[in-house]
Motif scaffolding. Structure first.
Motif, PDB file in Angstrom:
ATOM      1  N   ALA A 218     -11.042   3.757 -10.496  1.00  0.00           N
ATOM      2  CA  ALA A 218     -11.046   2.958 -11.720  1.00  0.00           C
ATOM      3  C   ALA A 218     -11.733   1.613 -11.511  1.00  0.00           C
ATOM      4  N   LEU A 219     -11.524   1.010 -10.337  1.00  0.00           N
ATOM      5  CA  LEU A 219     -12.138  -0.289 -10.080  1.00  0.00           C
ATOM      6  C   LEU A 219     -13.655  -0.174  -9.937  1.00  0.00           C
ATOM      7  N   TYR A 220     -14.115   0.871  -9.269  1.00  0.00           N
ATOM      8  CA  TYR A 220     -15.566   1.083  -9.167  1.00  0.00           C
ATOM      9  C   TYR A 220     -16.174   1.308 -10.536  1.00  0.00           C
ATOM     10  N   ASP A 221     -15.479   2.107 -11.370  1.00  0.00           N
ATOM     11  CA  ASP A 221     -15.978   2.359 -12.720  1.00  0.00           C
ATOM     12  C   ASP A 221     -16.031   1.064 -13.525  1.00  0.00           C
ATOM     13  N   LEU A 222     -14.988   0.261 -13.403  1.00  0.00           N
ATOM     14  CA  LEU A 222     -14.951  -1.011 -14.124  1.00  0.00           C
ATOM     15  C   LEU A 222     -16.077  -1.937 -13.656  1.00  0.00           C
TER      16      LEU A 222
ATOM     17  N   ASN B 292       0.818  -1.209   0.000  1.00  0.00           N
ATOM     18  CA  ASN B 292       0.000   0.000   0.000  1.00  0.00           C
ATOM     19  C   ASN B 292       0.851   1.256   0.000  1.00  0.00           C
ATOM     20  N   ASP B 293       2.103   1.130   0.391  1.00  0.00           N
ATOM     21  CA  ASP B 293       2.934   2.334   0.468  1.00  0.00           C
ATOM     22  C   ASP B 293       3.382   2.798  -0.902  1.00  0.00           C
ATOM     23  N   ASN B 294       3.775   1.871  -1.768  1.00  0.00           N
ATOM     24  CA  ASN B 294       4.340   2.301  -3.053  1.00  0.00           C
ATOM     25  C   ASN B 294       3.317   2.271  -4.180  1.00  0.00           C
ATOM     26  N   LEU B 295       2.121   1.613  -4.030  1.00  0.00           N
ATOM     27  CA  LEU B 295       1.128   1.587  -5.110  1.00  0.00           C
ATOM     28  C   LEU B 295      -0.267   1.474  -4.491  1.00  0.00           C
ATOM     29  N   PRO B 296      -0.933   2.604  -4.178  1.00  0.00           N
ATOM     30  CA  PRO B 296      -2.246   2.543  -3.517  1.00  0.00           C
ATOM     31  C   PRO B 296      -3.308   1.955  -4.445  1.00  0.00           C
ATOM     32  N   LEU B 297      -4.432   1.520  -3.846  1.00  0.00           N
ATOM     33  CA  LEU B 297      -5.556   0.924  -4.581  1.00  0.00           C
ATOM     34  C   LEU B 297      -6.247   1.984  -5.421  1.00  0.00           C
TER      35      LEU B 297
ATOM     36  N   GLU C   5     -11.979  -4.953   1.587  1.00  0.00           N
ATOM     37  CA  GLU C   5     -11.214  -6.193   1.707  1.00  0.00           C
ATOM     38  C   GLU C   5     -10.105  -6.294   0.665  1.00  0.00           C
ATOM     39  N   TYR C   6     -10.132  -5.441  -0.351  1.00  0.00           N
ATOM     40  CA  TYR C   6      -9.081  -5.450  -1.365  1.00  0.00           C
ATOM     41  C   TYR C   6      -8.033  -4.396  -1.006  1.00  0.00           C
TER      42      TYR C   6
END
Length: 1501
Positions: free
Chosen positions: A1390-1394, A1381-1386, A1440-1441
Motif C-alpha cells: 500500500a505504501l509503494y502504491d501511495l 513489527n510483531d503485532n502490525l507488520p509494515l 528504514e521504515y
C-alpha cells in the motif's frame, strides 16, 4: 645527377681525397655530400652552392629539386632500373637498334608493345593455373592452326605455343594467354627508366650505348633468332634532318704565288706581318667586345633573375598573407541562407533569442525560473512579445529578472550594508544629478511603504510600479564603503555604470509611460529595452560574475588541454613513423647478410615477422587514436556547452550557435559595420583564375618553387616565339602535357582544358562585397532591400558549402573558418534538432498553425492572463475591473471578519457605484499626517462626519497635531521619485484625464477601506502588539500611525492602477488575519464548527465554544467579553468579573463570621508562596504568548493554558480570617458553607472550565500515543468507548461521524448486556455532571485536524474526548500507541502504491527532489527538517521504515514544510494543497491514518 661547374664543388688543392685528419683537428662537415673542410670559407661556399642550386635527377630528368631530393630520386631510379628483368635487356637493345627512332616516347611505346606480345627463350615465367611454380621458356613453336608467315615475321604472336621447363625438369606446353611475367620485373616505369639511361642520340637517332650493347648483345653473341622464332619485325625509321650542303667554290689557281721574285718575297713578308698585326688587334678587339657582351648578358641575367624573384615573392605574399576580406579579389560566392520568419517582429528577434539563451544559461541563478519549467519555450516567448496581457508570459519574464535582481541585492547587503547618499548637495551635471535623484527613490520606498525597495510585494499586478521604482532607483549614489566594496567584488563596477541609469537617461519616455500605464501597454521595443537593461544589471552582480568567470576558466582550461592533447598526438604519430622506419631498417640490415640471402625461407620468415610487428604497432596506434578522438570530442563538448559566437564573414554578418535553439544563426545588423564604402573596390578574379589559384600549392616553399619555374618557362617562350623546337623539347613537352611532367608543381596544377565556355563572373552583390556606392551597397547600406537581418542554416550540406566558400586568407572569414572546422562535428550533431518549422512561417497557413499551437501550448498556463475578460479588452480597463473586484473582496473580508466597517450610510450603494465607475465616497475624505489632506464633499453625497480610526483614542486633535508636526519634520512634502523627468505633451488629454479620475476614485475607495480597519488588527509596519507594561507603547503607536499616514499620502497621489495594487498588497500583508472571525477557531477544541455557539473576544476576535468552557456557559454574557489571553496580556477586565468579585467579597465576609479550625501559619505562607509562583508562571506564559502574537507568519493562534488564581487568593484570605474568629457549631458551619457554595457555583464556572482545559492540555503529551484503535492498532482515533475506555476509528466501528450519545463498543455490549449502564462521575465532582451528557459529545471533542496538527508539531497534547471517563484510572488498561513489527507488520504494498501515485501526480513537481541552497538560499534557515518524496522512496527501498506511521509522518513533514515556508496563493503552496488532498483521499481508500497539515483545514472542517 650532373654537378654544375661552379665554385664550391671543386676540391681545393690542399683538401685532397687522400688527406688525413687527426682527432683534434677542427673541421667542417657537410652531411649532405659527406664532405669535410678545414677552411670555413670553402665549407660555406660549398653549402651555399648546394642549397641555392636547382638540381635535376640524372636518371628521371625531373628538375626543380633540392640536392637531397635529386640524390634520393636517383637512388630510387637506380633501384627500379636494377629490378628490370635481365632476360629482357637484350631484346630491348635489339629493338632499339632496329627501330631507329628519334623520339623517346615513341621508342617506349614500340618496345613496350613488342615485349608485351612475346616471351623469349631462357626467360622465367609463371602459368596462370600454376602460379607457385616458376618455368623457363625452352622452346617456341607456332600454334596448330597458325600458318607459316611468308616474310618470316610472326605478327600474330598470341597464337604461338611455348614449351616450358619446371625446376624439377618436367616440361609442359602452354599457350600465350596463360603465361605471365612478374610485375616488379617488368612494367612501364622501369622499362622507360632502362631505355632512358641506356640510349644515346646519334645524328638525331636514338641508339643503344655501345658499352651496354656490347655487354648484353655482342659479347653473349645474341641475335633475334636466338631468343625468338622468326625474324625481327620491321619499323618505320624516323625522319632524319640532313645538314644543308655547303657552298663549294673552285679554288683559285696558285700559279701567281709560285713564281715570285725577291722583291715580291720581301713585300709578301711585310704584308704578312702587317696582316698578323691587324689580325691580332682585331682578335683583341673581338675578345674585349665578347667580354663586354658577356658581362652585359650577366648583368641582364642577374637583373631578370632579381625581377623574377621579386615578382615571385610578391605573388607569394599576395597568395599567402591574410588581408581584410573586402580588399581581396579571390572571393567565392557564399551559399544562400534560410531567412527567419517568425511570429515576432524582425527588430525583436535577436533580443528575443538572447533572452532565451540568457535564461537557459543562467537558470541556476535566476529566482523563480521554475515557472517556465527551467527554460522559456519558444511559444511562451512568442506570446510574450505578441499579446497584450496583464498576467501573461511577459510578466513572468520580468518577474523572474526583477526578482533575481532583488535577491542579488539582498545578498550584497548581507555582505556589505549599502547606505545611499541622501541629503547631500547634488552635482551640477549628468549622470551625477540622476544618481542623487535615484537615491531619493530608495528613500521614497522606505518612507511611503515602510519597506526597502527590494522587499516590496512583487506580482503581475504590482510589477509595473515596482519596476518603475527600480529603474528610478538604479544607479543611486552610495557611500564610500559600499562603493569600494563594489569596485573590489564587482569587477570595478560603480553606480554611474548602472544599465538602469543609462536607460533612464536615454529613454526617459519609458519612465513617463510607466507612471500611468501598465508595462504591457508599452511598445515592444521599449519592453525589450527594459529586459535588456535587467539582464545587463544581473550580469554586474558578483554572483553572476563568479558564474561567468568559472565558465571562462573552464573554457581556458579546456583549450589548454586540447592544445596539449594535439601536441601529444603529433608527437605520438612522429614516434610511430620513427618506429616503423627503425623496424624496416633493421629488417633490411638482416636481409643483407649472406646467410639470409642464401636462405629464402629465412628471408620470408623475417618479412612475416616484420609485418606482424608493424601490424601490432598499427593496432596499438589505432587504439590510441580512438582514445585521442574521444578526449578531443569531450573537450570540444565542454567548449560548446554554452553560447558560441563563431565569427563574422566578409560583409560583417555574425554567426551564432545557441544552446537553447539548435541551428547556426546569422545576424546582419547595422551595428556590426566597422567601416565605410571603399573608394575603389577590388575586381574579383574570373572563375578560371580562381580554379587555377585553388590548385596552387598551399605551402609557401612549394608555391615559390612552382612560381619560379612557371615564370621562367614563360620568359623562355617569349624569347623564342617563332623558333622551332627541337625533337627532344617536343618529347619533353608531350610528356608534360600527358601527365608525365617533372616536379611537384606539374602534379599540383591541373588546368581544366575542357571548359570551352567561360562562366560569367559573379557581381559584387552576389559576392556580398562592397560596391563602392553607399546608396546601393549590400555591406554598408543598412536599408538595402536584399539585406536579411536574421537567417539560419541547419543541414550538414549547408555547413559544408559555407566552409568551402569561406576565404582562408580573409581576416574575419579565416577565424570563422577555424571555428567551424574545429566544432564541425558538434555543430552538425547539435543542429539536427533545429525546429525549422518554427523559424519559417512564410505562409499564412504556417502562421495560423503556429498561432493555434501557441495557444494550445500556453492556454493552460495563461488562459486567465486577463482575468477572464475577452481578448482585445483595453488593459487599463482590465486592471480597473480587477482592482474593483479586489477592493470589494478586501472590504468584504474586513467586514465579515469583524476587523472593521466603513463609516458610510449606504454600503450597497457604495459598492454598486464602485462597480459602475460612478464612485461616491458618501463622506469627506481626509488623510495624511494630522488629516492635513482632504477632498471636497460632493453636493449629492451623504455628508457623514468621518469617525476616528481607533475607538480608544479620545484625544484625537492632540495626536493629529503632533503627527502632522512629526511627519513634516521627518518627511516634508510629498515628492514622486520620477518628478524630475519631464512630462509628455499629451498629459492633459481627455483620455488621460478620465484615467486619472478613475485611478483617483479607486484610491479613495481603498483609503476608505483602510480607515475602516481597526488599528488593533494591524501588525508591523502599520501596527504593533500591545503589552501590559510597555513604556514605549505611545511612541511606537505614533510611529506606526505616521507610517500609515505616509502610505495614505502616496496612495492618494497614485497615477496608475499598479500603484494602487502595490498599496493594496502592502496593506493586506499588514493585517492580522488570524483575528478575523472568518478564521476563528475554538481556543479549546481548535475547531470552527458550531459558530452560533462560539463566543468571540471583543479584543482579538478569538473564539471559544460556550460548551467547551468548564463549566459550560449557558448564555452570552453582557458587555465586553475578553478571552483569557487578552485578559492576561493586556490587563483587560470582563464585564462579568465585577459581579464575580462582589460575590466573592460577600462570600468572604460570610466566611469571616466563623472558623472551622485553626490553620497553621506555615500552611498559609505555603499557600501564599504557591500563589506567588503561579503568578510568576503566568507572567512567563504571557511573555511567550506575546511573542506568538507578534509573529507575522502565524495565521492561527495556539491554544494557551489558563490558570485560575482567584481560588487560591480567596482561600488565603479565608484562612487568615478564620484564625481570629470564634469556633462555631458544626450544624451552623454546614448550613453556611452550603449556602456559600450555591452562590459561588455559577461565579467560578468559566474559570474552572478554563482551568480544566489547562489540565487537559498538560496531559495531552501523555495521552496522544495511547489512542490506539483496538481493531486496526493504528493511532489517531476519534471515538472512545464510555465503558472500557478503549479507542477506535470511526471507519473501524462503521460510523460516518461522531455519535451524538455515549459510544459503547461491541465488546462491552456483548459482555455486559445484562448489566445496567453506570454513569461515571466528573473528575471535579461538580453538581453539573449530570447535565454534561445533554450536550452532544462532538461539540466538546477537539477536531481531528487540530489534534493531528498539534501532534505533528509536538508542541501540545490532546484533550480527553470523553469527559465521562476517568483518565487516571484507565491509563493502565490502554495499549501503547506505538505498534511493533510483531503485532502490525509494515504494509509495503500500500505504501509503494501511495508513493508511486503521489510522485506521478501533476502537482508533485516541487516536492520530487530536495530544495537546493543555490535555488532558495534561506530555505534551510527556516526549514530545519527538510524532506522530499525522493528521499522517502529511498528510505522505503532501504528498509528504514518499520511502521506505517513513520512513512506517513515524513509525507506530512513535506506538506508541513510547504505550509511553513510558502505563503498562501503561491504556486508551490497551491500545488502542495492539491497534492495533500490527493494523499488524503488515497490514504482513506487504503485505510492508512494520514494527518493533514493546516493548508487543508477548511477541507477537513
Amino acid at each position: 645527377m650532373p654537378i654544375c661547374k661552379r665554385d664550391g664543388f671543386d676540391l681545393n688543392q690542399t683538401e685532397g681525397k687522400n688527406e688525413t685528419f687527426h682527432d683534434n683537428d677542427l673541421v667542417f662537415c657537410c652531411y649532405i655530400t659527406k664532405r669535410i673542410f678545414r677552411d670555413y670559407e670553402n665549407y660555406f661556399r660549398h653549402v651555399m652552392a648546394i642549397n641555392s642550386t636547382v638540381w635535376q635527377c640524372e636518371a628521371t630528368g625531373k628538375d626543380g629539386l633540392t640536392y637531397e631530393e635529386a640524390v634520393k630520386s636517383e637512388r630510387v631510379a637506380r633501384k627500379k632500373m636494377e629490378q628490370f628483368k635481365q632476360s629482357l635487356r637484350a631484346p630491348v637493345l635489339l629493338v632499339i637498334e632496329h627501330a631507329r627512332q628519334s623520339a623517346v616516347k615513341t621508342l617506349n611505346l614500340i618496345v613496350s608493345k613488342f615485349l608485351r606480345k612475346r616471351f623469349f627463350l631462357n626467360e622465367e615465367v609463371t602459368v596462370t593455373n600454376k602460379k607457385n611454380t616458376v618455368f623457363k621458356v625452352v622452346g617456341i613453336k607456332p600454334g596448330d592452326n597458325m600458318p607459316e608467315p611468308g616474310n618470316g615475321i610472326y605478327e600474330d604472336t598470341e597464337q604461338l605455343e611455348y614449351r616450358l621447363r619446371a625446376p624439377n625438369g618436367n616440361e609442359i606446353n602452354a599457350p600465350f594467354e596463360q603465361l605471365r611475367r612478374q610485375r616488379a620485373e617488368f612494367n612501364q616505369e622501369n622499362l622507360a627508366m632502362f631505355i632512358k639511361n641506356n640510349v644515346i642520340r646519334v645524328d638525331g637517332i636514338l641508339r643503344p650505348k655501345p658499352e651496354i650493347y656490347k655487354q648484353y648483345v655482342t659479347e653473349p653473341n645474341i641475335n633475334f633468332s636466338s631468343i625468338f622464332i622468326g625474324k625481327m619485325p620491321r619499323y618505320s625509321p624516323a625522319k632524319i634532318k640532313r645538314p644543308e650542303a655547303k657552298d663549294t667554290k673552285k679554288q683559285s689557281t696558285l700559279n701567281k704565288y709560285i713564281v715570285k721574285g725577291e722583291e715580291s718575297t720581301v713585300k709578301s713578308k711585310a704584308d704578312t706581318e702587317a696582316k698578323a698585326k691587324l689580325l691580332a688587334e682585331e682578335m683583341e678587339r673581338i675578345r674585349l667586345e665578347k667580354l663586354a657582351k658577356c658581362a652585359e648578358m650577366e648583368r641582364e641575367k642577374a637583373q631578370k633573375k632579381a625581377e623574377l624573384m621579386s615578382r615571385v615573392e610578391q605573388e607569394c605574399y599576395d597568395l599567402t598573407t591574410k588581408t581584410d576580406d573586402l580588399e581581396r579579389s579571390d572571393q567565392s560566392v557564399l551559399p544562400t541562407y534560410h531567412p527567419i520568419v517568425t511570429f515576432l517582429p524582425v527588430q525583436l528577434l535577436g533580443d528575443a533569442f538572447m533572452l532565451r539563451e540568457f535564461m537557459h544559461t543562467y537558470r541556476g541563478l535566476l529566482s523563480g525560473v521554475e515557472v517556465f519549467r527551467q527554460n522559456l519555450s519558444f511559444y511562451e516567448m512568442s506570446r510574450a512579445f505578441s499579446a497584450r496581457e496583464v498576467a501573461g508570459p511577459l510578466s513572468d519574464i520580468l518577474l523572474v529578472l526583477l526578482g533575481t535582481i532583488f535577491d542579488l541585492q539582498k545578498e550584497e547587503e548581507e555582505e556589505c550594508p549599502v547606505a545611499y547618499a541622501l541629503g547631500r548637495t547634488p552635482a551640477t551635471r549628468e549622470p551625477y544629478i540622476s544618481m542623487y535623484n535615484a537615491s531619493n527613490s530608495h528613500r521614497y520606498a522606505k518612507r511611503h511603504f515602510s519597506f526597502n525597495l527590494n522587499e516590496l510585494p512583487l506580482d503581475a499586478l504590482t510589477l509595473s510600479e515596482v519596476l518603475r521604482l527600480h529603474l528610478l532607483a538604479s544607479g543611486a549614489a552610495v557611500l564610500e564603503k559600499a562603493e569600494k566594496w563594489r569596485i573590489m567584488y564587482r569587477n570595478g563596477y560603480s553606480s554611474r555604470e548602472d544599465p538602469g541609469l543609462q536607460l533612464r537617461l536615454q529613454y526617459a519616455h519609458i519612465l513617463r509611460a510607466l507612471k500611468t500605464n501598465c508595462i504591457a501597454q508599452l511598445e515592444f521595443e521599449d519592453i525589450m529595452r527594459i529586459i535588456n537593461c535587467l539582464m545587463a544589471q544581473i550580469l554586474t552582480y558578483s554572483g553572476t560574475i563568479n558564474v561567468v568567470e568559472e565558465r571562462m576558466e573552464r573554457t581556458a582550461k579546456a583549450k589548454t588541454e586540447l592544445r596539449a592533447l594535439i601536441i601529444a598526438e603529433n608527437r605520438r604519430l612522429a614516434a610511430l613513423e620513427m618506429t616503423k622506419r627503425r623496424l624496416t631498417n633493421e629488417h633490411h640490415q638482416q636481409c643483407l647478410t649472406d646467410e639470409v640471402k642464401q636462405d629464402a625461407e629465412k628471408k620470408k620468415a623475417l618479412g612475416e615477422q616484420l609485418n606482424r610487428r608493424i601490424a601490432d604497432l598499427l593496432a596499438q596506434s589505432d587504439r590510441e587514436q580512438r582514445k585521442h578522438e574521444q578526449q578531443v570530442l569531450k573537450l570540444h563538448s565542454e567548449l560548446f556547452n554554452f553560447l558560441v559566437y563563431l565569427g563574422m564573414d566578409r560583409c560583417y554578418r555574425k554567426y551564432y550557435v545557441l544552446e537553447s535553439m539548435p541551428g547556426i544563426f546569422i545576424e546582419h545588423s547595422p551595428d556590426s559595420m566597422m567601416d565605410t564604402c571603399l573608394a575603389q573596390p577590388p575586381v574579383n578574379k574570373s572563375p578560371a583564375e580562381l580554379r587555377k589559384q585553388a590548385q596552387l600549392p598551399k605551402v609557401r616553399k612549394d608555391l615559390r618553387i612552382y612560381l619560379v619555374k612557371l615564370y621562367s618557362e614563360e620568359d623562355k617562350k617569349r624569347r623564342k616565339p617563332n623558333n622551332k623546337q627541337s625533337l627532344e623539347n617536343k618529347e619533353n613537352q608531350e610528356n608534360r602535357l600527358n601527365g608525365h611532367g617533372q616536379g611537384q608543381s606539374g602534379e599540383q596544377m591541373d588546368v581544366a582544358a575542357g571548359d570551352d565556355e567561360e562562366q560569367t563572373p559573379p557581381t559584387q552583390f552576389e559576392l556580398l562585397m562592397c560596391s563602392g556606392d553607399s546608396a546601393n551597397c549590400i555591406v554598408h547600406d543598412e536599408h538595402h532591400p536584399q539585406r536579411k537581418v536574421w537567417s539560419y542554416i541547419y543541414q550538414a550540406e549547408e555547413i559544408d558549402a559555407l566552409i568551402r566558400s569561406l576565404n582562408p586568407l580573409g581576416w574575419r572569414e579565416s577565424e570563422l573558418l577555424d571555428e567551424l572546422t574545429q566544432l564541425r562535428a558538434l555543430i552538425e550533431q547539435h543542429v539536427k534538432s533545429c525546429p525549422h518549422e518554427l523559424l519559417s512561417l512564410d505562409s499564412e497557413k504556417k502562421r495560423n498553425k503556429f498561432i493555434s499551437t501557441m495557444h494550445s501550448e500556453t492556454q493552460r498556463k495563461y488562459g486567465q492572463a486577463n482575468f477572464g475578460l475577452p481578448e482585445g479588452t483595453e488593459l487599463n480597463e482590465v486592471l480597473r475591473l480587477h482592482l474593483v473586484d479586489c477592493i470589494l473582496q478586501f472590504e468584504t473580508d474586513i467586514y465579515t471578519g469583524d476587523l472593521g466597517r466603513l463609516k458610510i450610510k449606504d454600503m450597497e450603494k457604495w459598492r454598486q457605484q464602485l462597480l459602475q465607475d460612478d464612485f461616491d465616497a458618501q463622506c469627506k475624505l481626509q488623510w495624511g499626517p494630522g488629516l492635513m489632506y482632504s477632498d471636497e464633499v460632493p453636493a449629492d453625497s451623504d455628508n457623514e462626519s468621518h469617525e476616528d480610526y481607533d475607538d480608544q483614542d479620545d484625544d484625537k486633535d492632540e495626536d493629529a497635531i503632533f503627527l502632522n508636526q512629526y511627519a513634516r519634520k521627518k518627511y516634508g512634502k510629498y515628492r514622486d521619485p520620477g518628478q524630475y523627468i519631464s512630462q509628455s505633451q499629451d498629459a492633459s488629454s481627455t483620455e488621460s484625464q478620465t484615467h486619472r479620475t478613475q485611478v483617483r476614485n479607486l484610491a479613495s475607495a481603498l483609503l476608505q477601506v483602510e480607515q475602516a480597519i481597526g488599528r488593533r488588527f494591524l501588525k508591523e509596519p502599520f501596527g504593533f502588539t500591545k503589552k501590559r507594561q510597555d513604556t514605549k507603547q505611545d511612541q511606537q503607536k505614533l510611529i506606526c500611525e505616521s507610517r500609515l499616514q505616509q502610505w495614505e499620502v502616496s496612495l492618494m497621489e497614485s497615477t496608475s492602477y499598479a500603484q494602487i495594487f502595490l498599496h493594496l498588497n502592502i496593506l493586506h500583508d499588514s493585517i492580522l488575519w488570524k483575528h478575523s472571525t472568518n478564521k476563528s477557531l475554538c481556543k479549546v477544541c481548535r475547531r470552527g464548527t458550531d459558530p452560533e455557539k462560539m463566543l468571540l473576544c471583543d479584543q482579538c476576535n478569538g473564539g471559544t465554544h460556550m460548551f467547551c468552557m468548564k463549566p459550560k456557559m449557558r448564555t452570552v454574557p453582557e458587555g465586553n467579553w475578553y478571552c483569557h489571553t487578552c485578559v492576561k496580556n493586556l490587563g483587560l477586565i470582563n464585564a462579568t468579573d465585577d459581579k464575580h468579585q462582589e460575590q466573592k467579597k460577600r462570600a468572604a465576609q460570610k466566611k469571616r463570621k466563623f472558623i472551622v479550625d485553626e490553620v497553621d501559619e506555615d500552611v498559609d505562607e505555603g499557600v501564599a508562596d504557591s500563589d506567588g509562583n503561579d503568578e510568576d508562571e503566568d507572567d512567563e506564559g504571557s511573555d511567550n504568548e506575546e511573542t506568538e502574537l507578534s509573529d507575522a507568519q502565524d495565521d492561527k493562534s495556539e491554544a494557551s493554558s489558563i490558570s485560575v488564581k482567584a481560588n487560591g487568593k480567596a482561600a488565603a484570605k479565608g484562612s487568615s480570617a478564620r484564625r481570629s474568629s470564634r469556633r462555631l457549631k458544626s450544624k451552623e458551619i454546614e448550613d453556611a458553607m452550603q449556602e456559600d457554595d450555591d452562590e459561588a457555583a455559577d461565579d467560578d464556572s468559566v474559570e474552572a472550565d478554563e482551568a480544566e482545559a489547562d489540565e487537559d492540555n498538560e496531559e495531552e503529551d501523555g495521552t496522544e500515543d495511547e489512542k490506539v484503535c483496538q481493531t486496526c492498532f493504528y493511532d489517531g482515533c476519534e471515538v472512545c468507548c464510555s465503558r472500557c475506555s478503549e479507542w477506535y476509528h470511526l471507519e473501524c466501528v462503521k460510523l460516518k461521524r461522531q455519535p451524538r450519545t455515549d459510544f459503547v463498543c461491541k465488546k462491552c455490549k456483548t459482555n455486559e448486556s445484562q448489566r445496567s449502564r453506570r454513569r461515571p462521575s466528573h473528575v471535579d465532582g461538580d453538581a453539573d455532571d449530570d447535565e454534561d451528557h445533554e450536550e452532544p459529545q462532538a461539540k466538546r471533542a477537539r477536531s481531528s485536524r487540530n489534534s493531528l496538527r498539534i501532534s505533528l508539531d509536538k508542541s501540545a497534547a490532546n484533550n480527553n474526548i470523553n469527559n465521562n471517563n476517568n483518565n487516571t484510572s484507565n491509563n493502565n488498561n490502554r495499549r501503547s500507541g506505538r505498534r511493533t513489527n510483531d503485532n502490525l507488520p509494515l504494509n509495503s504494498a500500500a505504501l509503494y502504491d501511495l508513493l508511486e501515485q503521489t510522485m506521478k501526480h501533476q502537482a508533485a513537481w516541487p516536492f520530487l527532489r530536495p530544495v537546493l541552497t543555490s535555488e532558495v538560499p534561506d530555505y534551510h534557515k527556516i526549514i530545519k527538517s527538510p524532506m522530499d518524496l525522493a528521499k522517502i522512496k529511498s528510505k522505503l527501498n532501504m528498509g528504514e521504515y518499520h511502521l506505517n506511521e513513520e512513512l506517513l509522518n515524513d509525507i506530512q513533514l513535506v506538506f508541513k514544510n510547504c505550509d511553513l515556508y510558502n505563503i498562501e496563493g503561491n504556486e508551490i503552496y497551491d500545488a502542495g494543497c492539491e497534492l495533500e488532498r490527493f494523499v488524503m483521499l488515497r490514504c482513506k481508500e487504503l485505510m492508512l491514518p494520514f494527518r493533514p497539515s493546516d493548508m487543508n483545514a477548511d477541507f477537513i472542517c
